[in-house]
Scaffold this motif. Structure first.
Motif, PDB file in Angstrom:
ATOM      1  N   SER A 145     -28.938   2.036  63.738  1.00 16.10           N
ATOM      2  CA  SER A 145     -27.676   1.408  63.374  1.00 16.10           C
ATOM      3  C   SER A 145     -26.553   2.421  63.511  1.00 16.10           C
ATOM      4  O   SER A 145     -26.785   3.618  63.620  1.00 16.10           O
ATOM      5  CB  SER A 145     -27.731   0.832  61.954  1.00 16.10           C
ATOM      6  OG  SER A 145     -27.776   1.859  61.000  1.00 16.10           O
ATOM      7  N   ALA A 146     -25.331   1.891  63.481  1.00 18.33           N
ATOM      8  CA  ALA A 146     -24.159   2.727  63.723  1.00 18.33           C
ATOM      9  C   ALA A 146     -23.558   3.201  62.397  1.00 18.33           C
ATOM     10  O   ALA A 146     -24.227   3.709  61.542  1.00 18.33           O
ATOM     11  CB  ALA A 146     -23.137   1.967  64.571  1.00 18.33           C
ATOM     12  N   SER A 147     -22.277   3.012  62.233  1.00 24.33           N
ATOM     13  CA  SER A 147     -21.556   3.537  61.077  1.00 24.33           C
ATOM     14  C   SER A 147     -22.056   2.939  59.782  1.00 24.33           C
ATOM     15  O   SER A 147     -22.523   1.808  59.747  1.00 24.33           O
ATOM     16  CB  SER A 147     -20.078   3.238  61.248  1.00 24.33           C
ATOM     17  OG  SER A 147     -19.393   3.423  60.034  1.00 24.33           O
ATOM     18  N   MET A 148     -21.919   3.676  58.697  1.00 24.88           N
ATOM     19  CA  MET A 148     -22.306   3.162  57.386  1.00 24.88           C
ATOM     20  C   MET A 148     -21.119   2.552  56.654  1.00 24.88           C
ATOM     21  O   MET A 148     -21.193   2.262  55.497  1.00 24.88           O
ATOM     22  CB  MET A 148     -22.944   4.242  56.530  1.00 24.88           C
ATOM     23  CG  MET A 148     -22.049   5.403  56.196  1.00 24.88           C
ATOM     24  SD  MET A 148     -22.901   6.610  55.165  1.00 24.88           S
ATOM     25  CE  MET A 148     -22.952   5.761  53.606  1.00 24.88           C
ATOM     26  N   ASN A 200     -21.752  -3.817  60.772  1.00 22.72           N
ATOM     27  CA  ASN A 200     -22.310  -2.487  60.567  1.00 22.72           C
ATOM     28  C   ASN A 200     -23.586  -2.501  59.756  1.00 22.72           C
ATOM     29  O   ASN A 200     -24.285  -1.503  59.687  1.00 22.72           O
ATOM     30  CB  ASN A 200     -21.279  -1.588  59.880  1.00 22.72           C
ATOM     31  CG  ASN A 200     -20.143  -1.233  60.814  1.00 22.72           C
ATOM     32  OD1 ASN A 200     -20.369  -1.002  61.991  1.00 22.72           O
ATOM     33  ND2 ASN A 200     -18.943  -1.214  60.304  1.00 22.72           N
ATOM     34  N   TYR A 201     -23.894  -3.622  59.146  1.00 23.14           N
ATOM     35  CA  TYR A 201     -25.137  -3.711  58.401  1.00 23.14           C
ATOM     36  C   TYR A 201     -26.334  -3.944  59.309  1.00 23.14           C
ATOM     37  O   TYR A 201     -27.455  -3.866  58.878  1.00 23.14           O
ATOM     38  CB  TYR A 201     -25.079  -4.867  57.404  1.00 23.14           C
ATOM     39  CG  TYR A 201     -24.071  -4.638  56.311  1.00 23.14           C
ATOM     40  CD1 TYR A 201     -22.956  -5.446  56.204  1.00 23.14           C
ATOM     41  CD2 TYR A 201     -24.244  -3.626  55.400  1.00 23.14           C
ATOM     42  CE1 TYR A 201     -22.038  -5.235  55.196  1.00 23.14           C
ATOM     43  CE2 TYR A 201     -23.337  -3.408  54.387  1.00 23.14           C
ATOM     44  CZ  TYR A 201     -22.233  -4.214  54.295  1.00 23.14           C
ATOM     45  OH  TYR A 201     -21.324  -4.025  53.300  1.00 23.14           O
ATOM     46  N   ASN A 238     -27.431  -7.168  50.557  1.00 21.18           N
ATOM     47  CA  ASN A 238     -27.617  -7.692  51.912  1.00 21.18           C
ATOM     48  C   ASN A 238     -28.939  -8.435  52.054  1.00 21.18           C
ATOM     49  O   ASN A 238     -29.970  -7.987  51.544  1.00 21.18           O
ATOM     50  CB  ASN A 238     -27.647  -6.546  52.931  1.00 21.18           C
ATOM     51  CG  ASN A 238     -26.386  -5.724  52.927  1.00 21.18           C
ATOM     52  OD1 ASN A 238     -25.315  -6.209  52.567  1.00 21.18           O
ATOM     53  ND2 ASN A 238     -26.509  -4.468  53.325  1.00 21.18           N
ATOM     54  N   PHE A 292     -31.206 -10.794  55.182  1.00 20.16           N
ATOM     55  CA  PHE A 292     -31.280 -11.020  56.627  1.00 20.16           C
ATOM     56  C   PHE A 292     -32.377 -12.026  56.949  1.00 20.16           C
ATOM     57  O   PHE A 292     -33.413 -12.057  56.278  1.00 20.16           O
ATOM     58  CB  PHE A 292     -31.630  -9.715  57.358  1.00 20.16           C
ATOM     59  CG  PHE A 292     -30.753  -8.532  57.012  1.00 20.16           C
ATOM     60  CD1 PHE A 292     -30.979  -7.787  55.867  1.00 20.16           C
ATOM     61  CD2 PHE A 292     -29.715  -8.168  57.847  1.00 20.16           C
ATOM     62  CE1 PHE A 292     -30.177  -6.697  55.555  1.00 20.16           C
ATOM     63  CE2 PHE A 292     -28.907  -7.078  57.540  1.00 20.16           C
ATOM     64  CZ  PHE A 292     -29.136  -6.341  56.401  1.00 20.16           C
ATOM     65  N   PHE A 347     -27.163 -12.973  58.761  1.00 20.76           N
ATOM     66  CA  PHE A 347     -27.268 -12.113  57.606  1.00 20.76           C
ATOM     67  C   PHE A 347     -26.148 -12.394  56.619  1.00 20.76           C
ATOM     68  O   PHE A 347     -25.152 -13.050  56.953  1.00 20.76           O
ATOM     69  CB  PHE A 347     -27.337 -10.635  57.995  1.00 20.76           C
ATOM     70  CG  PHE A 347     -26.086 -10.065  58.587  1.00 20.76           C
ATOM     71  CD1 PHE A 347     -25.783 -10.290  59.922  1.00 20.76           C
ATOM     72  CD2 PHE A 347     -25.230  -9.270  57.845  1.00 20.76           C
ATOM     73  CE1 PHE A 347     -24.641  -9.736  60.495  1.00 20.76           C
ATOM     74  CE2 PHE A 347     -24.096  -8.716  58.410  1.00 20.76           C
ATOM     75  CZ  PHE A 347     -23.806  -8.954  59.730  1.00 20.76           C
ATOM     76  N   THR A 395     -25.221  -0.424  52.030  1.00 17.51           N
ATOM     77  CA  THR A 395     -24.894   0.345  53.227  1.00 17.51           C
ATOM     78  C   THR A 395     -25.933   0.097  54.307  1.00 17.51           C
ATOM     79  O   THR A 395     -27.088  -0.182  54.031  1.00 17.51           O
ATOM     80  CB  THR A 395     -24.847   1.850  52.949  1.00 17.51           C
ATOM     81  OG1 THR A 395     -26.180   2.328  52.750  1.00 17.51           O
ATOM     82  CG2 THR A 395     -23.995   2.150  51.743  1.00 17.51           C
ATOM     83  N   SER A 396     -25.513   0.267  55.538  1.00 19.34           N
ATOM     84  CA  SER A 396     -26.438   0.042  56.644  1.00 19.34           C
ATOM     85  C   SER A 396     -27.518   1.105  56.710  1.00 19.34           C
ATOM     86  O   SER A 396     -28.503   0.948  57.405  1.00 19.34           O
ATOM     87  CB  SER A 396     -25.675   0.014  57.971  1.00 19.34           C
ATOM     88  OG  SER A 396     -25.089   1.273  58.215  1.00 19.34           O
ATOM     89  N   THR A 397     -27.340   2.210  55.958  1.00 28.28           N
ATOM     90  CA  THR A 397     -28.358   3.252  56.016  1.00 28.28           C
ATOM     91  C   THR A 397     -29.544   2.942  55.116  1.00 28.28           C
ATOM     92  O   THR A 397     -30.542   3.628  55.159  1.00 28.28           O
ATOM     93  CB  THR A 397     -27.777   4.603  55.573  1.00 28.28           C
ATOM     94  OG1 THR A 397     -27.328   4.476  54.213  1.00 28.28           O
ATOM     95  CG2 THR A 397     -26.616   4.990  56.443  1.00 28.28           C
TER      96      THR A 397
END
Lengths: 116, 113
Positions: free
Chosen positions: A92-95, A101-102, B31, B33, B48, B97-99
Motif C-alpha cells: 500500500s501507499a501513503s498512510m 489509501n486504505y 475499516n 473490506f 470498503f 491507517t493503511s499500515t
C-alpha cells in the motif's frame, strides 16, 4: 502492466529447503509491504510486514524489499510441511487518512508445497 | 485475539436471488473490506468502509452493494445473483491507517446456480 506481479507457481520443494517467493510492482508510491499466508479453505493471515526498503527477519522467515528495483522477496529457511500454503504479497501507499489509501494491492499468490 | 466472523462458510443460491453476506469483527476496527478470490485472479477488492455509513467502491463493485449501519458489522449484498458471482468471498477489518494489519475472516464459498 499489472500493479503487482507474482509468480503463481505452484512451487514444490523438499522439507528443509530454502524457499524464495517474489513479487514485482510498478507503483513507486508503495511504501508498505506485507506477506500473507493462506492455508487451504482459510482466510489469509499476516506473516510479515516491512516499511520501505530493507530486510526483516522473524524466525525462519525473512522479508526483503528493494524499492529501487520494485522487487520484494520472502525467504523461508528450513521449510516444513506446515509451511505448505498460498503466499500472497500485498502493498500500500501513503498512510494518510481517508479514501483509497486504505487499500492493499495484492499479488495473485504463490502456492507452495513442502514435501516431507 | 482478533476475530472476524462471516455468517456462512458455504452458500448455494439461484440466479436472480438477493444474497446477503454478513461480516462481524470484535476489535472495534474502523475499516472493513469485502474481497472476492478466484483462481488465477487473486484477491480483488469489491467495497470498503472506513466508518459507519461510509463506503467506497473497490476495483470490482458492479453487481454488489454494501451496508454498514454499525461499526462492527459490514454486509455485502448481491441484488440479483448471477453465475459469474460464484466465488470465495472474504471479509477483512483493520484499524484506521493503511499500515495496520488486515484481519481476514474464514471466507464464504458462494455458488450461484
Amino acid at each position: 502492466q499489472k500493479e503487482v506481479e507474482q509468480d503463481p507457481g505452484p512451487l514444490s520443494v523438499p522439507e528443509g529447503a530454502i524457499v524464495s517467493l517474489n513479487c514485482t510492482y510498478s507503483n513507486s508510491a508503495f511504501q508498505y509491504f506485507m506477506w500473507y499466508r493462506q492455508y487451504s479453505r482459510k482466510g489469509p493471515e499476516l506473516l510479515m510486514y516491512t516499511y520501505s526498503s530493507g530486510n526483516k527477519e522473524d524466525g525462519r522467515f525473512t522479508a526483503q524489499v528493494d524499492k529501487s528495483s520494485k522487487y520484494i522477496s520472502l525467504f523461508i529457511r528450513d521449510s516444513q510441511p506446515s509451511d505448505s500454503a498460498t503466499y500472497l504479497c500485498a502493498m500500500s501507499a501513503s498512510m494518510n487518512s481517508g479514501g483509497s489509501n486504505y487499500k492493499l494491492t495484492f499479488g495473485k499468490g504463490t502456492l507452495l508445497t513442502v514435501n516431507p | 485475539d482478533v476475530k472476524v466472523t462471516q455468517s456462512s462458510r458455504y452458500l448455494v443460491k439461484r440466479t436472480g436471488e438477493k444474497v446477503f453476506l454478513e461480516c462481524v469483527q470484535d476489535m472495534d476496527h474502523e475499516n472493513m473490506f469485502w474481497y472476492r478470490q478466484d483462481p488465477g485472479l487473486g484477491l480483488r477488492l469489491i467495497y470498503f468502509s472506513y466508518d459507519v455509513k461510509m463506503k467506497e467502491k473497490g476495483d470490482i463493485p458492479e453487481g454488489y452493494s454494501v451496508s454498514r449501519e454499525k461499526k462492527e458489522r459490514f454486509s455485502l449484498i448481491l441484488e440479483s445473483a448471477s453465475t459469474n458471482q460464484t466465488s470465495m468471498y472474504l471479509c477483512a477489518s483493520s484499524r484506521w491507517t493503511s499500515t495496520d494489519t488486515q484481519y481476514f475472516g474464514p471466507g464464504t464459498r458462494l455458488t450461484v446456480l
